[in-house]
Design a protein around this motif. Sequence first.
Motif, PDB file in Angstrom:
ATOM      1  N   SER A 155       0.827  -1.205   0.000  1.00  0.00           N
ATOM      2  CA  SER A 155       0.000   0.000   0.000  1.00  0.00           C
ATOM      3  C   SER A 155       0.862   1.255   0.000  1.00  0.00           C
ATOM      4  O   SER A 155       1.978   1.277   0.553  1.00  0.00           O
ATOM      5  N   ARG A 156       0.325   2.307  -0.599  1.00  0.00           N
ATOM      6  CA  ARG A 156       1.049   3.579  -0.647  1.00  0.00           C
ATOM      7  C   ARG A 156       1.299   4.110   0.754  1.00  0.00           C
ATOM      8  O   ARG A 156       2.377   4.649   1.052  1.00  0.00           O
ATOM      9  N   GLU A 157       0.338   3.969   1.623  1.00  0.00           N
ATOM     10  CA  GLU A 157       0.500   4.430   3.002  1.00  0.00           C
ATOM     11  C   GLU A 157       1.706   3.761   3.666  1.00  0.00           C
ATOM     12  O   GLU A 157       2.472   4.406   4.390  1.00  0.00           O
ATOM     13  N   THR A 158       1.894   2.475   3.389  1.00  0.00           N
ATOM     14  CA  THR A 158       2.981   1.724   4.025  1.00  0.00           C
ATOM     15  C   THR A 158       4.339   2.197   3.546  1.00  0.00           C
ATOM     16  O   THR A 158       5.245   2.468   4.349  1.00  0.00           O
ATOM     17  N   TYR A 159       4.542   2.291   2.219  1.00  0.00           N
ATOM     18  CA  TYR A 159       5.883   2.676   1.760  1.00  0.00           C
ATOM     19  C   TYR A 159       6.146   4.166   1.943  1.00  0.00           C
ATOM     20  O   TYR A 159       7.303   4.573   2.122  1.00  0.00           O
ATOM     21  N   LEU A 160       5.104   4.998   1.947  1.00  0.00           N
ATOM     22  CA  LEU A 160       5.330   6.416   2.212  1.00  0.00           C
ATOM     23  C   LEU A 160       5.743   6.635   3.661  1.00  0.00           C
ATOM     24  O   LEU A 160       6.548   7.533   3.957  1.00  0.00           O
ATOM     25  N   HIS A 161       5.217   5.838   4.569  1.00  0.00           N
ATOM     26  CA  HIS A 161       5.643   5.942   5.966  1.00  0.00           C
ATOM     27  C   HIS A 161       7.152   5.705   6.067  1.00  0.00           C
ATOM     28  O   HIS A 161       7.862   6.449   6.762  1.00  0.00           O
ATOM     29  N   PHE A 162       7.644   4.702   5.364  1.00  0.00           N
ATOM     30  CA  PHE A 162       9.074   4.402   5.406  1.00  0.00           C
ATOM     31  C   PHE A 162       9.891   5.525   4.794  1.00  0.00           C
ATOM     32  O   PHE A 162      10.847   6.028   5.402  1.00  0.00           O
ATOM     33  N   LEU A 187       1.246   7.110 -10.133  1.00  0.00           N
ATOM     34  CA  LEU A 187       2.610   7.192  -9.628  1.00  0.00           C
ATOM     35  C   LEU A 187       2.761   8.371  -8.680  1.00  0.00           C
ATOM     36  O   LEU A 187       2.137   9.419  -8.871  1.00  0.00           O
ATOM     37  N   ILE A 188       3.597   8.180  -7.660  1.00  0.00           N
ATOM     38  CA  ILE A 188       3.905   9.258  -6.728  1.00  0.00           C
ATOM     39  C   ILE A 188       5.407   9.486  -6.729  1.00  0.00           C
ATOM     40  O   ILE A 188       6.196   8.536  -6.782  1.00  0.00           O
ATOM     41  N   PHE A 189       5.803  10.759  -6.700  1.00  0.00           N
ATOM     42  CA  PHE A 189       7.199  11.166  -6.872  1.00  0.00           C
ATOM     43  C   PHE A 189       7.693  11.848  -5.596  1.00  0.00           C
ATOM     44  O   PHE A 189       7.024  12.752  -5.074  1.00  0.00           O
TER      45      PHE A 189
END
Length: 311
Positions: A155-162, A187-189
Amino acid sequence: MSGVKELGYVVYEVGDLADWEHFAVELLGMQFGERTDGGFTLRTDEKAHRWIVTGGPADDLVATGYEVSDAATLDALVERVRAAGVEVTEGDAALAAARKVERIFVTADPMGNRVELVTGLADAATPFESAKLLGGFVTGAGGAGHQVLLAHGVSRETYLHFYIDLLGFRISDVIVEELAPGVVADLIFLHCNGRHHTVAFGDLPSPKKTHHFMVEVTDIRDVGLAYDRCMDDRRPFEMTLGMHPNDHMFSFYVFTPSGFSIEYGWGGLIIDDETWEVRTLDRLHSWGHRPSGVVAELLAAAAAPNLEDNR
């Protein structure tokens, strides 16, 4: 919050070392660094290396080295990652010597990508030289370049937290484009310095860890010359020349001998965090960047009437 300052280096495991050396040095214009026990290194600036290429079956990214400014910042960053329940181990002297850094800690992102947090990436003993480039590569405060990694269902939430809460990256923008009915690219940059993005993520249909790595040159003519060299060498292109609407990069995409791509570009946008506003855009490309197969079909169709007239 202090954190990662730049992408220092990448490590790839590749199946054909000889073809990779030819591709990187003769076509892309990198400088050969040195032979290692398992492969070789590549330079794009004054640093001892920016790419470490090792032999093996993966044909994929195996590690990313993110550099921080000093030892105190590294210690604080490692403590923050550990406090979040993420395992971090300190690399030994042999690993630090192989990476040519002062200190190194090893962890992994939520997708399982190996992340190396380092200080003191060494300079080379000799100036950077390329027999192919009119100019040079854009590195410096922007680091080695950028890479797009595959989320593989995380999930995006998971990798953005890292990457944001722990490593200190910041969101640049998001692109959501419907490529076909029911097929959406999302995509998110993220950036950690003035380069528009150092890493980006998308859940694209690929078995690899990485979609592409971007190298940027200082002279626009070098984009055209590299494009011609890759074409003359019969290298498969993923996308033709074009430009992105978010980072304004003028570039093309060529497949590496390992099957992922290199974006070869010029003119990337520099972000000022004091004035930058995060946006969501609705297209990946301002113009161009057409798949090579589509271009081949268009050229064949355009040539067909002439062929008929000449019969």
